[in-house]
Design a protein around this motif. Structure first.
Motif, PDB file in Angstrom:
ATOM      1  N   ALA A 100      47.191  35.808  38.651  1.00 35.61           N
ATOM      2  CA  ALA A 100      47.173  34.806  39.730  1.00 35.61           C
ATOM      3  C   ALA A 100      46.211  35.243  40.821  1.00 35.61           C
ATOM      4  N   ARG A 101      46.161  36.530  41.090  1.00 36.94           N
ATOM      5  CA  ARG A 101      45.280  37.026  42.157  1.00 36.94           C
ATOM      6  C   ARG A 101      43.822  37.089  41.697  1.00 36.94           C
ATOM      7  N   LEU A 102      43.605  37.592  40.481  1.00 34.73           N
ATOM      8  CA  LEU A 102      42.221  37.683  40.001  1.00 34.73           C
ATOM      9  C   LEU A 102      41.526  36.334  40.054  1.00 34.73           C
ATOM     10  N   PHE A 103      42.262  35.274  39.655  1.00 36.86           N
ATOM     11  CA  PHE A 103      41.662  33.945  39.589  1.00 36.86           C
ATOM     12  C   PHE A 103      42.038  33.071  40.781  1.00 36.86           C
ATOM     13  N   THR A 116      51.616  49.589  39.740  1.00 41.36           N
ATOM     14  CA  THR A 116      51.244  50.672  40.658  1.00 41.36           C
ATOM     15  C   THR A 116      50.174  50.311  41.689  1.00 41.36           C
ATOM     16  N   VAL A 117      49.333  49.320  41.399  1.00 43.18           N
ATOM     17  CA  VAL A 117      48.232  48.991  42.324  1.00 43.18           C
ATOM     18  C   VAL A 117      48.370  47.573  42.871  1.00 43.18           C
ATOM     19  N   CYS A 118      48.468  46.621  41.964  1.00 44.34           N
ATOM     20  CA  CYS A 118      48.553  45.216  42.391  1.00 44.34           C
ATOM     21  C   CYS A 118      50.032  44.854  42.562  1.00 44.34           C
ATOM     22  N   THR A 119      50.666  45.554  43.484  1.00 46.56           N
ATOM     23  CA  THR A 119      52.109  45.385  43.670  1.00 46.56           C
ATOM     24  C   THR A 119      52.386  44.102  44.463  1.00 46.56           C
ATOM     25  N   ARG A 131      51.842  44.354  49.683  1.00 41.33           N
ATOM     26  CA  ARG A 131      50.740  45.266  49.999  1.00 41.33           C
ATOM     27  C   ARG A 131      50.000  45.798  48.769  1.00 41.33           C
ATOM     28  N   PRO A 132      49.289  44.968  48.044  1.00 39.67           N
ATOM     29  CA  PRO A 132      48.485  45.472  46.921  1.00 39.67           C
ATOM     30  C   PRO A 132      47.428  46.454  47.425  1.00 39.67           C
ATOM     31  N   SER A 133      47.181  47.511  46.628  1.00 39.77           N
ATOM     32  CA  SER A 133      46.213  48.538  47.049  1.00 39.77           C
ATOM     33  C   SER A 133      44.822  48.161  46.554  1.00 39.77           C
ATOM     34  N   CYS A 134      44.248  47.139  47.152  1.00 36.73           N
ATOM     35  CA  CYS A 134      42.971  46.621  46.648  1.00 36.73           C
ATOM     36  C   CYS A 134      41.847  47.659  46.710  1.00 36.73           C
ATOM     37  N   LEU A 135      41.935  48.584  47.672  1.00 39.05           N
ATOM     38  CA  LEU A 135      40.860  49.590  47.785  1.00 39.05           C
ATOM     39  C   LEU A 135      40.835  50.514  46.565  1.00 39.05           C
ATOM     40  N   MET A 136      41.978  50.664  45.905  1.00 41.36           N
ATOM     41  CA  MET A 136      42.053  51.547  44.729  1.00 41.36           C
ATOM     42  C   MET A 136      41.904  50.767  43.423  1.00 41.36           C
ATOM     43  N   CYS A 137      41.700  49.472  43.517  1.00 39.07           N
ATOM     44  CA  CYS A 137      41.804  48.628  42.320  1.00 39.07           C
ATOM     45  C   CYS A 137      40.486  48.586  41.546  1.00 39.07           C
ATOM     46  N   PRO A 138      40.546  48.814  40.234  1.00 36.83           N
ATOM     47  CA  PRO A 138      39.314  48.776  39.437  1.00 36.83           C
ATOM     48  C   PRO A 138      38.735  47.365  39.316  1.00 36.83           C
ATOM     49  N   LEU A 139      39.541  46.349  39.636  1.00 36.51           N
ATOM     50  CA  LEU A 139      39.072  44.968  39.478  1.00 36.51           C
ATOM     51  C   LEU A 139      38.726  44.318  40.814  1.00 36.51           C
ATOM     52  N   ALA A 140      38.701  45.123  41.871  1.00 37.42           N
ATOM     53  CA  ALA A 140      38.552  44.566  43.216  1.00 37.42           C
ATOM     54  C   ALA A 140      37.267  43.744  43.371  1.00 37.42           C
ATOM     55  N   SER A 141      36.169  44.197  42.750  1.00 39.12           N
ATOM     56  CA  SER A 141      34.886  43.513  42.998  1.00 39.12           C
ATOM     57  C   SER A 141      34.891  42.084  42.471  1.00 39.12           C
ATOM     58  N   GLY A 142      35.744  41.807  41.495  1.00 39.96           N
ATOM     59  CA  GLY A 142      35.749  40.445  40.944  1.00 39.96           C
ATOM     60  C   GLY A 142      36.997  39.658  41.272  1.00 39.96           C
ATOM     61  N   CYS A 143      37.805  40.158  42.203  1.00 40.28           N
ATOM     62  CA  CYS A 143      39.101  39.517  42.450  1.00 40.28           C
ATOM     63  C   CYS A 143      38.952  38.375  43.467  1.00 40.28           C
ATOM     64  N   ALA A 144      39.235  37.161  43.014  1.00 33.54           N
ATOM     65  CA  ALA A 144      39.034  35.991  43.870  1.00 33.54           C
ATOM     66  C   ALA A 144      40.012  35.973  45.049  1.00 33.54           C
ATOM     67  N   ALA A 145      41.269  36.313  44.814  1.00 39.40           N
ATOM     68  CA  ALA A 145      42.258  36.256  45.901  1.00 39.40           C
ATOM     69  C   ALA A 145      41.937  37.293  46.966  1.00 39.40           C
ATOM     70  N   ARG A 146      41.447  38.436  46.535  1.00 39.60           N
ATOM     71  CA  ARG A 146      41.070  39.462  47.512  1.00 39.60           C
ATOM     72  C   ARG A 146      39.922  38.942  48.373  1.00 39.60           C
ATOM     73  N   ALA A 147      38.932  38.333  47.724  1.00 38.36           N
ATOM     74  CA  ALA A 147      37.787  37.808  48.465  1.00 38.36           C
ATOM     75  C   ALA A 147      38.223  36.739  49.464  1.00 38.36           C
ATOM     76  N   ILE A 196      43.832  36.209  50.389  1.00 39.20           N
ATOM     77  CA  ILE A 196      45.163  35.622  50.193  1.00 39.20           C
ATOM     78  C   ILE A 196      45.965  36.373  49.123  1.00 39.20           C
ATOM     79  N   ALA A 197      45.512  37.594  48.766  1.00 41.83           N
ATOM     80  CA  ALA A 197      46.159  38.306  47.651  1.00 41.83           C
ATOM     81  C   ALA A 197      47.672  38.428  47.847  1.00 41.83           C
ATOM     82  N   GLU A 198      48.078  38.791  49.055  1.00 38.92           N
ATOM     83  CA  GLU A 198      49.512  39.046  49.258  1.00 38.92           C
ATOM     84  C   GLU A 198      50.363  37.793  49.130  1.00 38.92           C
TER      85      GLU A 198
HETATM   86 FE1  SF4 Z   1      45.377  42.894  42.891  1.00 38.33          FE
HETATM   87 FE2  SF4 Z   1      43.014  41.786  43.276  1.00 38.33          FE
HETATM   88 FE3  SF4 Z   1      43.892  43.606  44.996  1.00 38.33          FE
HETATM   89 FE4  SF4 Z   1      43.209  44.326  42.516  1.00 38.33          FE
HETATM   90  S1  SF4 Z   1      41.882  43.516  44.103  1.00 38.33           S
HETATM   91  S2  SF4 Z   1      45.037  44.972  43.658  1.00 38.33           S
HETATM   92  S3  SF4 Z   1      43.846  42.522  41.321  1.00 38.33           S
HETATM   93  S4  SF4 Z   1      44.788  41.599  44.595  1.00 38.33           S
END
Ligand code: SF4
Length: 378
Positions: free
Chosen positions: A171-174, A213-216, A219-235, A238-240
């Motif tokens: 849901a967050r990635l897309f 462990t990361v996308c909890t 408080r998702p740990s987006c700074l540690m996330c391997p998919l952060a560069s392509g995550c739409a919700a993070r951009a 609205i991830a949380e």
């Molecule tokens: Fe989750 Fe996206 Fe944050 Fe990664 S960058 S932890 S997938 S919200």
């Protein structure tokens, strides 16, 4: 949309939501697998990338992990394997021994199904788990998630187990903003699109680890996330808030009447629920069916499990399930020690349990609420 978020989304090299929908499945899978190889959780049922997983171990761990945390499962998993090192040894065991070893892990229908499944695999498949998701689904206690998990992890089938963790990550990635449960189909489809043809089992476990462990959820740990560069919700910032859930107030309400019969010798009448469906095989306080309208008093009395002088307990018990809200009226009665049960109450599934032994019973929280509500007034 906030200016900063828009700028981030349109920055060169940053996948937009539209791009993400068509391209980077392979890239996303590769990033996630590289992260998994470096950061994966070491768990007793996990195998190295070059080892073949034992389906018995995968199945046992997946059944135990339903509704339970990894931390709670580890000691049970180890105890089970020490006592039943193979599927055949579990199939040969007495159900009582299995239930005893399971005690404390909750949701006892899983233990019943575990035993039934071990026997079914021995009987129908000569003691070897079938390798396809479709055949696994035919076995007791194996639902769509567990079938996909075993098929991908133990047999390398390209399929995708989707649980709450995976739904959250996808849901967050897309940036899927449609609330659950309506969004389930879309989330499943997107998760399947991301699943690589190589290492689908590791991909499934990587998604589980990322969600745990990361996308909890908080408080998702987006700074540690391997998919952060392509995550739409993070951009979009609205991830949380994802995944969204249907407001509890918009769930339909069902109604019923529960009957708490207390025998003069201090025993309470409980009944085992049917083997399939909601709260399967768990114990319940016998009740009417749960319907869209509250049953009238006379109608409710026709469903009472035992002839008695029933009186309504003031107030109701409310419980919220995923798809509906339940409102139960509770009737209470003291019955003689030789009271016989009405046939429509399914006496073969009923048992009288000493009031003092109620805390150790496999009762779902709804039924605990019903008992507390009735006892408070008795
Ligand atoms: Fe989750 Fe996206 Fe944050 Fe990664 S960058 S932890 S997938 S919200």
């Amino acid at each position: 949309m906030p200016a900063v978020a828009k700028k981030q989304r349109d920055a060169p090299g940053r996948p937009t939501r539209r791009m993400r929908g068509v391209v980077p499945a392979l890239e996303t899978a590769a990033q996630l697998l590289a992260w998994y190889d470096a950061e994966r959780r070491e768990l007793p049922w996990r195998y190295a990338a070059d080892e073949a997983a034992d389906p018995y171990h995968v199945w046992l761990s997946e059944i135990m992990l339903q509704q339970t945390t990894v931390k709670a499962v580890i000691p049970y998993y180890e105890k089970f394997l020490a006592r039943f090192p193979s599927l055949r040894s579990l199939a040969k065991a007495d159900l009582e021994d299995v239930l005893q070893l399971w005690a404390g892990l909750g949701y006892y229908s899983r233990a019943h199904n575990l035993h039934a499944c071990a026997r079914a695999v021995v009987k129908r498949h000569k003691g070897k788990f079938p390798a396809s998701e479709a055949e696994l689904l035919e076995l007791p206690g194996i639902g769509p998630y567990t079938a996909a998990a075993i098929a991908s992890i133990a047999f390398g089938e390209v399929t995708t187990p989707v649980d709450g963790n995976v739904e959250r990550v996808v849901a967050r990635l897309f940036s899927i903003t449609e609330p659950l449960p309506a969004a389930k189909g879309e989330l499943k489809r997107r998760a399947a699109e991301l699943t690589p043809r190589l290492r689908p089992g590791d991909f499934a476990q990587a998604m589980m680890d990322l969600g745990a462990t990361v996308c909890t959820s908080k408080r998702p740990s987006c700074l540690m996330c391997p998919l952060a560069s392509g995550c739409a919700a993070r951009a979009e910032g609205i991830a949380e808030t994802l995944p969204r859930k249907l407001d509890k107030g918009t769930r339909p309400t069902r109604f019923g009447v529960a009957f708490l019969a207390l025998r003069e010798d201090g025993h309470v009448l409980l009944r085992e629920r049917p083997p399939t469906g909601l709260l399967a095989r768990m114990l319940e306080v016998p009740s009417t069916e749960w319907t869209d309208a509250a049953p009238a008093h006379e109608q409710a009395m026709r469903a009472a499990p035992v002839r008695a002088d029933w009186w309504p307990v003031p107030g109701t018990v409310v419980h919220v399930f995923t798809h509906f809200r339940l409102e139960l009226a509770v009737y209470h009665a003291i019955v003689p020690s030789d009271a016989s049960l009405n046939l429509w109450a399914s006496p073969e599934r009923c048992r009288w349990v000493a009031r003092t032994r109620l805390p150790g019973q496999a009762l779902p929280s709804l039924m605990r609420k019903v008992i507390q509500h009735a006892m408070r007034e008795s």
